[in-house]
Write a protein that holds these residues in place. Structure first.
Motif, PDB file in Angstrom:
ATOM      1  N   LYS A 178     -22.968  29.824   5.411  1.00  0.00           N
ATOM      2  CA  LYS A 178     -23.606  31.033   5.898  1.00  0.00           C
ATOM      3  C   LYS A 178     -24.013  31.928   4.730  1.00  0.00           C
ATOM      4  CE  LYS A 178     -21.099  31.063  10.313  1.00  0.00           C
ATOM      5  NZ  LYS A 178     -20.186  31.817  11.210  1.00  0.00           N
ATOM      6  N   ALA A 179     -23.306  31.779   3.603  1.00  0.00           N
ATOM      7  CA  ALA A 179     -23.626  32.601   2.435  1.00  0.00           C
ATOM      8  C   ALA A 179     -24.936  32.143   1.812  1.00  0.00           C
ATOM      9  CB  ALA A 179     -22.497  32.508   1.412  1.00  0.00           C
ATOM     10  N   LYS A 180     -25.630  33.064   1.164  1.00  0.00           N
ATOM     11  CA  LYS A 180     -26.916  32.739   0.551  1.00  0.00           C
ATOM     12  C   LYS A 180     -26.737  31.952  -0.756  1.00  0.00           C
ATOM     13  CE  LYS A 180     -29.349  36.737   2.458  1.00  0.00           C
ATOM     14  NZ  LYS A 180     -30.128  37.972   2.156  1.00  0.00           N
ATOM     15  N   SER A 181     -25.639  32.208  -1.476  1.00  0.00           N
ATOM     16  CA  SER A 181     -25.428  31.513  -2.747  1.00  0.00           C
ATOM     17  C   SER A 181     -25.068  30.059  -2.500  1.00  0.00           C
ATOM     18  CB  SER A 181     -24.323  32.201  -3.552  1.00  0.00           C
ATOM     19  OG  SER A 181     -23.111  32.207  -2.818  1.00  0.00           O
ATOM     20  N   LYS A 182     -25.482  29.221  -3.425  1.00  0.00           N
ATOM     21  CA  LYS A 182     -25.253  27.795  -3.281  1.00  0.00           C
ATOM     22  C   LYS A 182     -23.789  27.437  -3.546  1.00  0.00           C
ATOM     23  CE  LYS A 182     -29.096  25.630  -2.166  1.00  0.00           C
ATOM     24  NZ  LYS A 182     -29.886  24.892  -3.151  1.00  0.00           N
ATOM     25  N   HIS A 183     -23.221  26.663  -2.654  1.00  0.00           N
ATOM     26  CA  HIS A 183     -21.881  26.137  -2.830  1.00  0.00           C
ATOM     27  C   HIS A 183     -21.941  25.011  -3.861  1.00  0.00           C
ATOM     28  CE1 HIS A 183     -18.131  24.022  -1.848  1.00  0.00           C
ATOM     29  NE2 HIS A 183     -17.738  25.143  -1.262  1.00  0.00           N
ATOM     30  N   PRO A 184     -20.903  24.841  -4.699  1.00  0.00           N
ATOM     31  CA  PRO A 184     -20.931  23.768  -5.705  1.00  0.00           C
ATOM     32  C   PRO A 184     -21.211  22.383  -5.113  1.00  0.00           C
ATOM     33  CG  PRO A 184     -19.107  25.247  -6.148  1.00  0.00           C
ATOM     34  CD  PRO A 184     -19.698  25.678  -4.845  1.00  0.00           C
ATOM     35  N   VAL A 185     -20.662  22.102  -3.942  1.00  0.00           N
ATOM     36  CA  VAL A 185     -20.898  20.800  -3.318  1.00  0.00           C
ATOM     37  C   VAL A 185     -22.352  20.689  -2.857  1.00  0.00           C
ATOM     38  CG1 VAL A 185     -20.169  19.192  -1.513  1.00  0.00           C
ATOM     39  CG2 VAL A 185     -18.483  20.665  -2.619  1.00  0.00           C
ATOM     40  N   ALA A 186     -22.925  21.801  -2.405  1.00  0.00           N
ATOM     41  CA  ALA A 186     -24.334  21.796  -2.015  1.00  0.00           C
ATOM     42  C   ALA A 186     -25.222  21.554  -3.231  1.00  0.00           C
ATOM     43  CB  ALA A 186     -24.704  23.123  -1.351  1.00  0.00           C
TER      44      ALA A 186
ATOM     45  N   ASP B  53     -27.917  18.527  -3.877  1.00  0.00           N
ATOM     46  CA  ASP B  53     -29.288  18.735  -4.336  1.00  0.00           C
ATOM     47  C   ASP B  53     -29.618  17.804  -5.500  1.00  0.00           C
ATOM     48  OD1 ASP B  53     -29.724  20.664  -2.462  1.00  0.00           O
ATOM     49  OD2 ASP B  53     -29.442  22.368  -3.817  1.00  0.00           O
ATOM     50  N   HIS B  54     -28.664  17.667  -6.434  1.00  0.00           N
ATOM     51  CA  HIS B  54     -28.871  16.789  -7.587  1.00  0.00           C
ATOM     52  C   HIS B  54     -29.015  15.333  -7.146  1.00  0.00           C
ATOM     53  CE1 HIS B  54     -26.721  19.927 -10.351  1.00  0.00           C
ATOM     54  NE2 HIS B  54     -28.005  20.208 -10.175  1.00  0.00           N
ATOM     55  N   VAL B  55     -28.212  14.926  -6.185  1.00  0.00           N
ATOM     56  CA  VAL B  55     -28.297  13.543  -5.704  1.00  0.00           C
ATOM     57  C   VAL B  55     -29.647  13.314  -5.037  1.00  0.00           C
ATOM     58  CG1 VAL B  55     -27.341  11.862  -4.079  1.00  0.00           C
ATOM     59  CG2 VAL B  55     -25.802  13.305  -5.424  1.00  0.00           C
ATOM     60  N   ALA B  56     -30.057  14.250  -4.182  1.00  0.00           N
ATOM     61  CA  ALA B  56     -31.320  14.099  -3.454  1.00  0.00           C
ATOM     62  C   ALA B  56     -32.513  14.054  -4.401  1.00  0.00           C
ATOM     63  CB  ALA B  56     -31.486  15.253  -2.459  1.00  0.00           C
ATOM     64  N   ALA B  57     -32.413  14.781  -5.520  1.00  0.00           N
ATOM     65  CA  ALA B  57     -33.514  14.834  -6.481  1.00  0.00           C
ATOM     66  C   ALA B  57     -33.406  13.735  -7.534  1.00  0.00           C
ATOM     67  CB  ALA B  57     -33.553  16.198  -7.158  1.00  0.00           C
ATOM     68  N   GLY B  58     -32.344  12.918  -7.460  1.00  0.00           N
ATOM     69  CA  GLY B  58     -32.166  11.852  -8.437  1.00  0.00           C
ATOM     70  C   GLY B  58     -31.705  12.346  -9.790  1.00  0.00           C
ATOM     71  N   ARG B  59     -31.133  13.539  -9.842  1.00  0.00           N
ATOM     72  CA  ARG B  59     -30.695  14.116 -11.118  1.00  0.00           C
ATOM     73  C   ARG B  59     -29.183  14.080 -11.300  1.00  0.00           C
ATOM     74  NH1 ARG B  59     -34.127  18.348  -9.422  1.00  0.00           N
ATOM     75  NH2 ARG B  59     -32.266  19.653  -9.165  1.00  0.00           N
ATOM     76  N   ALA B  60     -28.463  13.524 -10.347  1.00  0.00           N
ATOM     77  CA  ALA B  60     -27.003  13.534 -10.421  1.00  0.00           C
ATOM     78  C   ALA B  60     -26.514  12.647 -11.560  1.00  0.00           C
ATOM     79  CB  ALA B  60     -26.402  13.067  -9.099  1.00  0.00           C
ATOM     80  N   ASN B  61     -25.540  13.140 -12.309  1.00  0.00           N
ATOM     81  CA  ASN B  61     -24.881  12.351 -13.343  1.00  0.00           C
ATOM     82  C   ASN B  61     -23.438  12.822 -13.432  1.00  0.00           C
ATOM     83  OD1 ASN B  61     -24.975  14.796 -14.807  1.00  0.00           O
ATOM     84  ND2 ASN B  61     -26.871  14.193 -15.835  1.00  0.00           N
ATOM     85  N   LEU B  62     -22.646  12.179 -14.270  1.00  0.00           N
ATOM     86  CA  LEU B  62     -21.230  12.527 -14.340  1.00  0.00           C
ATOM     87  C   LEU B  62     -20.997  13.972 -14.778  1.00  0.00           C
ATOM     88  CD1 LEU B  62     -19.463   9.343 -15.780  1.00  0.00           C
ATOM     89  CD2 LEU B  62     -19.468  10.193 -13.442  1.00  0.00           C
ATOM     90  N   PRO B  63     -21.698  14.476 -15.813  1.00  0.00           N
ATOM     91  CA  PRO B  63     -21.463  15.876 -16.201  1.00  0.00           C
ATOM     92  C   PRO B  63     -21.762  16.864 -15.075  1.00  0.00           C
ATOM     93  CG  PRO B  63     -22.564  14.709 -17.974  1.00  0.00           C
ATOM     94  CD  PRO B  63     -22.569  13.785 -16.796  1.00  0.00           C
TER      95      PRO B  63
ATOM     96  N   ALA C 225     -21.752  16.235 -11.816  1.00  0.00           N
ATOM     97  CA  ALA C 225     -20.743  16.047 -10.775  1.00  0.00           C
ATOM     98  C   ALA C 225     -19.429  16.704 -11.183  1.00  0.00           C
ATOM     99  CB  ALA C 225     -20.539  14.553 -10.515  1.00  0.00           C
ATOM    100  N   ARG C 226     -19.067  16.540 -12.454  1.00  0.00           N
ATOM    101  CA  ARG C 226     -17.825  17.142 -12.937  1.00  0.00           C
ATOM    102  C   ARG C 226     -17.874  18.658 -12.820  1.00  0.00           C
ATOM    103  NH1 ARG C 226     -18.062  18.128 -18.133  1.00  0.00           N
ATOM    104  NH2 ARG C 226     -18.644  15.985 -18.662  1.00  0.00           N
ATOM    105  N   LEU C 227     -18.977  19.260 -13.248  1.00  0.00           N
ATOM    106  CA  LEU C 227     -19.104  20.718 -13.196  1.00  0.00           C
ATOM    107  C   LEU C 227     -19.006  21.229 -11.759  1.00  0.00           C
ATOM    108  CD1 LEU C 227     -21.927  21.292 -15.840  1.00  0.00           C
ATOM    109  CD2 LEU C 227     -19.510  21.929 -16.040  1.00  0.00           C
ATOM    110  N   CYS C 228     -19.621  20.525 -10.829  1.00  0.00           N
ATOM    111  CA  CYS C 228     -19.565  20.939  -9.427  1.00  0.00           C
ATOM    112  C   CYS C 228     -18.146  20.834  -8.877  1.00  0.00           C
ATOM    113  CB  CYS C 228     -20.518  20.093  -8.589  1.00  0.00           C
ATOM    114  SG  CYS C 228     -22.269  20.436  -8.911  1.00  0.00           S
ATOM    115  N   LEU C 229     -17.455  19.744  -9.190  1.00  0.00           N
ATOM    116  CA  LEU C 229     -16.082  19.587  -8.725  1.00  0.00           C
ATOM    117  C   LEU C 229     -15.170  20.639  -9.346  1.00  0.00           C
ATOM    118  CD1 LEU C 229     -15.597  15.698  -8.778  1.00  0.00           C
ATOM    119  CD2 LEU C 229     -15.944  17.167  -6.788  1.00  0.00           C
ATOM    120  N   GLU C 230     -15.359  20.912 -10.636  1.00  0.00           N
ATOM    121  CA  GLU C 230     -14.537  21.924 -11.301  1.00  0.00           C
ATOM    122  C   GLU C 230     -14.784  23.308 -10.722  1.00  0.00           C
ATOM    123  OE1 GLU C 230     -15.549  21.428 -15.405  1.00  0.00           O
ATOM    124  OE2 GLU C 230     -13.955  19.959 -15.775  1.00  0.00           O
ATOM    125  N   ALA C 231     -16.055  23.619 -10.446  1.00  0.00           N
ATOM    126  CA  ALA C 231     -16.384  24.927  -9.875  1.00  0.00           C
ATOM    127  C   ALA C 231     -15.768  25.077  -8.489  1.00  0.00           C
ATOM    128  CB  ALA C 231     -17.904  25.094  -9.800  1.00  0.00           C
TER     129      ALA C 231
END
Length: 420
Positions: free
Chosen positions: A101-109, A113-123, A125-131
């Motif tokens: 419901k919040a306007k700011s992007k959740h780390p998992v969201a 986005d990175h996966v859908a755009a083909g930009r996902a990589n380990l760094p 993914a790591r940053l999102c999980l850490e956040a």
């Protein structure tokens, strides 16, 4: 490395449903139905192999051209299918954006986005999980559990690893921070079985990894499981050591190397609080098992046993440490006496000072003086009495003399070097 048939089927299905855009609820349900149907069919096939019919065991030469004999599953294929059953979860087909419901992007969201755009990589993914994990630190335990289950971050990341073929080589295990975060979320999501699938599965025939490297990567994954079990909010010594002993009992050339997890536990156990007799028994069992995973380095086993004896939760003893030091005393050189990094020096000196501390606590003053004299002899530039100038510390003529008849009530003070 080629992707498995299950992975290829997954990619084929997803490519038909706008892979670069977030899925609508209808598209998500279509994908879930297709995946579930496909995987259920493949998962059920091995269970209809006429296990009680001897004719089912005939060779391909005796089968007529019109019939086909189901072939036994390879270990990698069986693992793929088990992971498929874990990863076909209705929760995962609903984009995180629709849960927010919040306007700011959740780390998992952001990760989606990175996966859908083909930009996902380990760094990334790591940053999102850490956040995401950092955001949980201000919540109550019940809220933490709710958030972890709601977003299924670990399962989503594992699905990305699996569909991109990274689970077969376990290349992600080389990124320790990422591996630790992945293990944390998967275990707290109730998906520890997926981690053990990766550890227990023998090396694929198509893998270019050596037995040693494959075992090392599995060992890094095992270490992440152990670290997670000893971390907040649900730290459990029993879970950590159960995982370690499970790997130890299964240890062979294609299984996980347990040295990483063993070293971590050796360092972590002295720092824990032990409130029950069962925890103490687990501590003792781990100490007894040390020689089994240090067969190539018996000196390390002796040191680790001695160090854990110093910090035993109920009956600490300095005797193994004294035995270890007596073995070192006549040696002109030994790796333990030649630490080359700040961490190694800190580890070595902590061992000596913990030995002295326990001996002094137990009023074994003669042994205290003997150990301190040994420290002065082996490290003359590091340990000096406070009343002795540092500039003369290395001169043999300036070394202090110790006598077993010295006053035990006035042991010399020591200047301890500072290390990081």
């Amino acid at each position: 490395m080629k992707a498995s048939s299950v992975q290829q089927a997954f990619k084929s299905l997803t490519s038909r449903i706008h892979p670069q855009l977030p899925l609508s609820e209808r598209e998500s349900q279509r994908l879930l139905n297709a995946l579930t149907s496909s995987f259920r069919t493949q998962l059920e096939q091995p269970h209809h192999h006429h296990q009680d019919d001897p004719s089912a065991l005939t060779t391909s030469a005796s089968v007529s051209p019109s019939t086909s004999t189901p072939q036994p599953l390879s270990s990698s294929t069986a693992t793929d299918r088990h992971l498929a059953s874990i990863l076909t979860n209705p929760l995962l087909t609903k984009p995180v954006h629709q849960q927010l419901k919040a306007k700011s992007k959740h780390p998992v969201a952001l990760f989606e986005d990175h996966v859908a755009a083909g930009r996902a990589n380990l760094p990334s993914a790591r940053l999102c999980l850490e956040a995401f994990r950092n955001s949980l630190s201000v919540l109550f335990p019940a809220q933490i559990k709710d958030q972890i289950n709601r977003y299924a971050a670990g399962t989503r990341v594992l699905r990305w690893l699996w569909t991109s073929g990274q689970t077969h080589s376990l290349s992600f295990a080389l990124d320790a921070r990422f591996c630790n975060q992945l293990a944390f979320f998967l275990i707290h999501e109730g998906k520890e079985a997926a981690l053990w699938e990766l550890i227990d599965t023998p090396i694929a025939a198509s893998s270019n990894l050596s037995l040693k490297e494959n075992s090392r990567r599995k060992g890094l994954l095992l270490s992440s499981i152990v670290k997670t079990c000893l971390s907040a909010p649900d730290e459990s010594l029993e879970s950590a050591l159960s995982a370690f002993f499970r790997a130890l009992e299964a240890s062979h050339s294609s299984h996980a190397s347990i040295s990483h997890a063993g070293v971590y536990l050796t360092q972590a156990l002295p720092k824990l609080n032990y409130s029950s007799e069962s925890d103490v028994l687990l501590y003792n069992r781990f100490v007894e098992a040390i020689p089994r995973w240090n067969k190539k380095h018996p000196d390390r086993a002796i040191y680790r046993i001695a160090n854990l004896a110093l910090h035993h939760p109920t009956t600490p003893s300095a005797d193994p440490a004294l035995d270890f030091i007596r073995e070192l005393r006549p040696l002109a050189s030994h790796p333990f006496l030649s630490p080359s990094t700040a961490f190694q020096r800190s580890t070595v000196f902590a061992f000596f000072f913990d030995t002295v501390k326990l001996l002094q606590k137990q009023s074994r003053f003669d042994d205290v003086l003997w150990v301190m004299e040994f420290m002065q002899q082996k490290f003359p530039g590091e340990f000096v009495p406070v009343n002795q100038p540092l500039s003369t510390a290395s001169a043999p003529s300036q070394a202090p003399e110790f006598s077993t008849t010295s006053s035990h009530s006035s042991l010399p003070d020591w200047k301890v070097p500072e290390f990081g």
